[in-house]
Design an enzyme around this catalytic site. Structure first.
Site, short mmCIF file in Angstrom:
data_model
loop_
_atom_site.label_atom_id
_atom_site.label_comp_id
_atom_site.label_asym_id
_atom_site.label_seq_id
_atom_site.Cartn_x
_atom_site.Cartn_y
_atom_site.Cartn_z
CE1 TYR A 103 -6.42 0.33 -3.95
CE2 TYR A 103 -5.15 -0.54 -2.36
CZ TYR A 103 -6.32 0.17 -2.73
OH TYR A 103 -6.99 0.61 -1.59
CE LYS A 202 -11.42 -2.03 -3.26
NZ LYS A 202 -9.95 -2.24 -4.00
#
Ligand code: PLP
Length: 385
Positions: A103, A202
């Site tokens: 990420y 998320k």
């Protein structure tokens, strides 16, 4: 208790919140501080909300249960949970061995630690466990092994079990960012990892209305270190957001199944279009690690990445979609689309992006839980000449 039952009940048993209330959901305890009658006595164990808060504690218990860990900690963002691990475990002169397709925010904070505190980051292609072994051999002071699987945006997969065995044999703490699959489809602690990271922003919260993070471990010493930083640095999640995540989690198992069903249908459709050079989805037989994914993961998740034959078509596609909002982030009930090289991954140098294969023609879709017929129709109209 099984997963769905835990997601609803753990941390929220009426009469057991330590305040004598019979609420079936944990209340939002907004108090910043808690009173006592005698100096030495804390009636319910709470002193000050940065240190410990009843709503956050309920969430932490639930997170631990869902990942099969003893201890859970909730943070103000995925990045604050990641920064808390780095603050707790990494010292100047040490090396972190990390997957090369992490990420982008994780890379940014790791690179910051590298530049500021003289920490070495050894990025490797961890799809091949042998590369982790080589990195362990070529570095002497290693503070952490850091993996994310499947990775963002190219959905590369590493073998958690094999890397955990390796990390144990050399006594290096092994961290896995499990954001993409959520605890429904993968439980790294069960495979031998030491610490699990989540961006609850998320799938875990799942409704695009809270930013948060989590750490789960079964190692008491690691828990104490992380808990110390959560309090000392003040990186814990607010009571309101803790409540939001507690609420979101209750449907996590239902949502993940639907995300996956829709992602599979959409990836099959996308693979049939000749504007698209390649579809990346671990659930498709054409994914280079499909067999491994099938045997080692409980699901494939809801993220689909596609490489268009040219970047102009990719740009037109994302701007023409109507149901898929053009936005960063992922894992919410609504479908989102983005171009990693221009959006989520723009902070990474062009050289690093080229090395990782993150081209301008690459589009990442976070497939929501709408009706798949509508999603495919939207994609179809966006691809029309
Ligand atoms: C979003 C994300 C993070 C960072 O989480 P925030 O909540 O945005 O701080 C970390 N890891 C992965 C895999 C992510 O997708």
């Amino acid at each position: 208790m099984r997963f769905a039952t835990k997601s609803i009940h753990v941390g929220e048993i009426p009469g057991e919140d330590g305040h004598g209330s019979m609420d079936v959901v944990v209340p939002i305890h907004l108090a910043s501080t808690f009173a006592r009658n005698k100096i030495e006595e804390l009636p319910y164990g709470y002193e000050y909300s940065r240190t410990e808060n009843p709503t956050r504690r309920a969430l932490e218990a639930k997170l631990a249960a869902l990942e099969g860990g003893k201890y859970g900690l909730a943070f103000s963002s995925g990045m604050s949970s990641i920064s808390s691990v780095l603050m707790s475990f990494v010292k100047p002169g040490e090396t972190i061995i990390a997957f090369d397709d992490l990420y982008s925010g994780t890379k940014r904070i790791m690179n910051y630690f590298s530049n500021t505190y003289g920490i070495n980051i050894d990025y490797i292609d961890a799809r091949v466990t042998e590369n982790v072994l080589k990195a362990v051999k070529r570095n002497d002071r290693i503070s952490l092994i850091w993996m994310e699987t499947p990775t963002n945006p190219l959905l590369k997969i590493c073998d958690i079990k094999a890397i955990a065995e390796l990390s144990k044999s050399v006594s290096i703490p092994f961290v896995v960012d499990n954001t993409f699959l959520s605890p429904v489809f993968q439980n790294p602690l069960e495979k031998g990892a030491d610490i699990v990271v989540h961006s609850t922003t998320k799938y875990i919260n799942g409704h695009s209305d809270s930013v948060g993070g989590a750490l789960i471990t079964s190692n008491e010493e690691y828990y104490e270190k992380l808990k110390y930083i959560q309090n000392a640095a003040g990186t814990g999640l607010s009571p309101f957001d803790s409540y939001m995540v507690l609420r979101g989690i209750k449907t996590l198992h239902l949502r993940m199944q639907k995300h996956q069903e829709n992602a599979l249908a959409l990836s099959q459709y996308l693979a049939s279009r000749n504007e698209i050079r390649k579809v990346y989805y671990p659930g498709l037989p054409c994914h280079s690690q499909h067999t491994f994914a099938k045997e080692n993961m409980k699901g494939y998740g809801g993220i689909v990445t596609v490489d268009f034959t040219n970047s102009g078509t990719a740009r037109k596609f994302v701007e023409r979609l109507k149901l898929f909002h053009l936005a960063e982030s992922l894992g919410g009930v609504e479908s989102l689309v983005e171009i990693p090289s221009l959006m989520t991954h723009s902070s990474i140098s062009v050289k690093e992006r080229d090395l990782a294969g993150i081209r301008d023609s690459l589009v990442r879709l976070s497939v929501g839980i709408e009706d798949p017929i509508d999603l495919i129709a939207d994609v179809e109209q966006a691809l029309e000449e």
